[in-house]
Design a protein around this motif. Structure first.
Motif, PDB file in Angstrom:
ATOM      1  N   UNK A   1       3.400  23.099  -9.623  1.00  0.00           N
ATOM      2  CA  UNK A   1       2.348  23.534  -8.694  1.00  0.00           C
ATOM      3  C   UNK A   1       1.130  24.115  -9.391  1.00  0.00           C
ATOM      4  N   UNK A   2       1.235  24.363 -10.703  1.00  0.00           N
ATOM      5  CA  UNK A   2       0.106  24.873 -11.469  1.00  0.00           C
ATOM      6  C   UNK A   2      -0.089  24.000 -12.711  1.00  0.00           C
ATOM      7  N   UNK A   3      -1.354  23.796 -13.095  1.00  0.00           N
ATOM      8  CA  UNK A   3      -1.656  22.998 -14.286  1.00  0.00           C
ATOM      9  C   UNK A   3      -3.004  23.450 -14.836  1.00  0.00           C
TER      10      UNK A   3
ATOM     11  N   UNK B   1       0.846  -1.188   0.000  1.00  0.00           N
ATOM     12  CA  UNK B   1       0.000   0.000   0.000  1.00  0.00           C
ATOM     13  C   UNK B   1       0.888   1.247   0.000  1.00  0.00           C
ATOM     14  N   UNK B   2       0.553   2.221  -0.827  1.00  0.00           N
ATOM     15  CA  UNK B   2       1.426   3.380  -1.002  1.00  0.00           C
ATOM     16  C   UNK B   2       0.631   4.686  -1.020  1.00  0.00           C
ATOM     17  N   UNK B   3       1.279   5.753  -0.525  1.00  0.00           N
ATOM     18  CA  UNK B   3       0.700   7.093  -0.558  1.00  0.00           C
ATOM     19  C   UNK B   3       1.730   8.051  -1.146  1.00  0.00           C
ATOM     20  N   UNK B   4       1.285   8.843  -2.128  1.00  0.00           N
ATOM     21  CA  UNK B   4       2.116   9.898  -2.696  1.00  0.00           C
ATOM     22  C   UNK B   4       1.334  11.201  -2.579  1.00  0.00           C
ATOM     23  N   UNK B   5       1.563  11.909  -1.505  1.00  0.00           N
ATOM     24  CA  UNK B   5       0.866  13.163  -1.242  1.00  0.00           C
ATOM     25  C   UNK B   5       1.748  14.306  -1.739  1.00  0.00           C
ATOM     26  N   UNK B   6       1.787  14.477  -3.061  1.00  0.00           N
ATOM     27  CA  UNK B   6       2.691  15.449  -3.662  1.00  0.00           C
ATOM     28  C   UNK B   6       2.330  16.865  -3.225  1.00  0.00           C
ATOM     29  N   UNK B   7       1.066  17.088  -2.914  1.00  0.00           N
ATOM     30  CA  UNK B   7       0.626  18.415  -2.437  1.00  0.00           C
ATOM     31  C   UNK B   7       1.245  18.773  -1.100  1.00  0.00           C
TER      32      UNK B   7
ATOM     33  N   UNK C   1      -2.103  12.355  -4.777  1.00  0.00           N
ATOM     34  CA  UNK C   1      -2.596  13.686  -5.122  1.00  0.00           C
ATOM     35  C   UNK C   1      -1.456  14.459  -5.772  1.00  0.00           C
ATOM     36  N   UNK C   2      -1.809  15.277  -6.767  1.00  0.00           N
ATOM     37  CA  UNK C   2      -0.803  16.012  -7.531  1.00  0.00           C
ATOM     38  C   UNK C   2      -0.380  17.295  -6.812  1.00  0.00           C
ATOM     39  N   UNK C   3       0.718  17.868  -7.287  1.00  0.00           N
ATOM     40  CA  UNK C   3       1.232  19.084  -6.665  1.00  0.00           C
ATOM     41  C   UNK C   3       0.291  20.260  -6.876  1.00  0.00           C
ATOM     42  N   UNK C   4      -0.429  20.290  -8.006  1.00  0.00           N
ATOM     43  CA  UNK C   4      -1.286  21.427  -8.302  1.00  0.00           C
ATOM     44  C   UNK C   4      -2.683  21.297  -7.690  1.00  0.00           C
ATOM     45  N   UNK C   5      -2.998  20.171  -7.070  1.00  0.00           N
ATOM     46  CA  UNK C   5      -4.301  20.024  -6.437  1.00  0.00           C
ATOM     47  C   UNK C   5      -4.681  18.566  -6.265  1.00  0.00           C
ATOM     48  N   UNK C   6      -5.887  18.372  -5.730  1.00  0.00           N
ATOM     49  CA  UNK C   6      -6.389  17.014  -5.558  1.00  0.00           C
ATOM     50  C   UNK C   6      -6.709  16.685  -4.118  1.00  0.00           C
ATOM     51  N   UNK C   7      -7.736  15.861  -3.950  1.00  0.00           N
ATOM     52  CA  UNK C   7      -8.059  15.344  -2.618  1.00  0.00           C
ATOM     53  C   UNK C   7      -8.690  13.967  -2.778  1.00  0.00           C
ATOM     54  N   UNK C   8      -8.378  13.103  -1.832  1.00  0.00           N
ATOM     55  CA  UNK C   8      -8.938  11.752  -1.807  1.00  0.00           C
ATOM     56  C   UNK C   8      -9.529  11.531  -0.423  1.00  0.00           C
ATOM     57  N   UNK C   9     -10.805  11.168  -0.391  1.00  0.00           N
ATOM     58  CA  UNK C   9     -11.477  10.869   0.868  1.00  0.00           C
ATOM     59  C   UNK C   9     -12.100   9.486   0.773  1.00  0.00           C
ATOM     60  N   UNK C  10     -11.695   8.602   1.658  1.00  0.00           N
ATOM     61  CA  UNK C  10     -12.188   7.224   1.689  1.00  0.00           C
ATOM     62  C   UNK C  10     -12.881   7.007   3.024  1.00  0.00           C
ATOM     63  N   UNK C  11     -14.098   6.476   2.968  1.00  0.00           N
ATOM     64  CA  UNK C  11     -14.893   6.307   4.176  1.00  0.00           C
ATOM     65  C   UNK C  11     -14.472   5.131   5.048  1.00  0.00           C
TER      66      UNK C  11
ATOM     67  N   UNK D   1      -5.844   8.328  -8.300  1.00  0.00           N
ATOM     68  CA  UNK D   1      -5.089   9.549  -8.534  1.00  0.00           C
ATOM     69  C   UNK D   1      -6.047  10.725  -8.622  1.00  0.00           C
ATOM     70  N   UNK D   2      -5.699  11.817  -7.944  1.00  0.00           N
ATOM     71  CA  UNK D   2      -6.598  12.967  -7.913  1.00  0.00           C
ATOM     72  C   UNK D   2      -5.843  14.287  -8.080  1.00  0.00           C
ATOM     73  N   UNK D   3      -6.390  15.141  -8.968  1.00  0.00           N
ATOM     74  CA  UNK D   3      -5.964  16.540  -9.003  1.00  0.00           C
ATOM     75  C   UNK D   3      -7.159  17.456  -8.724  1.00  0.00           C
TER      76      UNK D   3
END
Length: 209
Positions: free
Chosen positions: A144-146, A50-56, A76-86, A98-100
């Motif tokens: 940081x921008x896209x 299991x891996x996490x890459x919280x570039x933000x 999550x990418x450097x320019x944005x993104x959020x992941x919410x798991x219940x 993957x989320x931006x």
């Protein structure tokens, strides 16, 4: 034959146990790292691979609820993104979320192995801009921008089951209680309590299904 058996026993006793201990310590250390960069409930866990890459680098950009098990990858990418798991969710080995923009997953959602959930195109549509974006990633890391990359939220409601090798793309909502059959590609909303198979809704589910 006897010597081979003795050798196997020696290897098992002197090499395998330290290997297990090392693997345990590595996993434990990585779990602590994940908790330091994301908002993970104390009863949730990452298992091996299991891996996490919280570039933000914003801790609240990734949230995992109680009793959920993550075997796959959250990014999550450097320019944005959020992941919410219940709560009580599962993300299988080899699966990537993957989320931006935003990926919101409800409670009791089961995501099998090798599933891809992406709320973004990841790169610009124009060839020259796409190349420049790639060069920037390679040379400087994710920008940081896209502004020229298309993205839109994904919502997966409670009690959804996503079969292996499925793909869920940007801007869709998967309704509560639905089942996404193995190998499906989701580009449009899926109604609640439906069975989606071979890229179409096969039937609607009820408590007796």
């Amino acid at each position: 034959m006897g010597w081979n058996l003795e050798l196997k026993n020696w290897v098992a006793q002197n090499l395998y146990l330290p290997f297990k201990v090392l693997r345990y310590l590595e996993t434990k250390a990585y779990h602590l790292h994940c908790r330091s960069i994301t908002s993970i409930h104390k009863d949730a866990k990452f298992v091996y691979r299991g891996r996490v890459y919280n570039i933000r680098k914003q801790r609240d950009a990734i949230k995992v609820g109680a009793n959920s098990v993550i075997c796959g990858e959250l990014l999550t990418f450097a320019h944005g993104g959020s992941i919410e798991i219940g709560e009580w969710c599962f993300v299988g080995e080899g699966s990537k979320i993957w989320s931006s923009e935003q990926v919101k997953i409800g409670n009791r959602v089961l995501i099998s192995h090798n599933v891809n959930i992406h709320d973004t195109n990841s790169h610009p549509l124009h060839a020259q801009a796409r190349h420049e974006h790639f060069v920037e990633i390679v040379q400087q890391g994710h920008p940081p921008k896209a502004d020229n990359i298309i993205s839109s939220p994904i919502i997966i409601e409670d009690d959804v089951w996503v079969g292996f090798n499925s793909i869920i793309l940007r801007g869709v909502k998967v309704g509560a209680g639905s089942i996404i059959g193995a190998g499906s590609i989701i580009t449009k909303d899926v109604p609640a309590n439906s069975l989606f198979l071979q890229n179409k809704i096969v039937k609607y589910l009820d408590e007796n299904s």
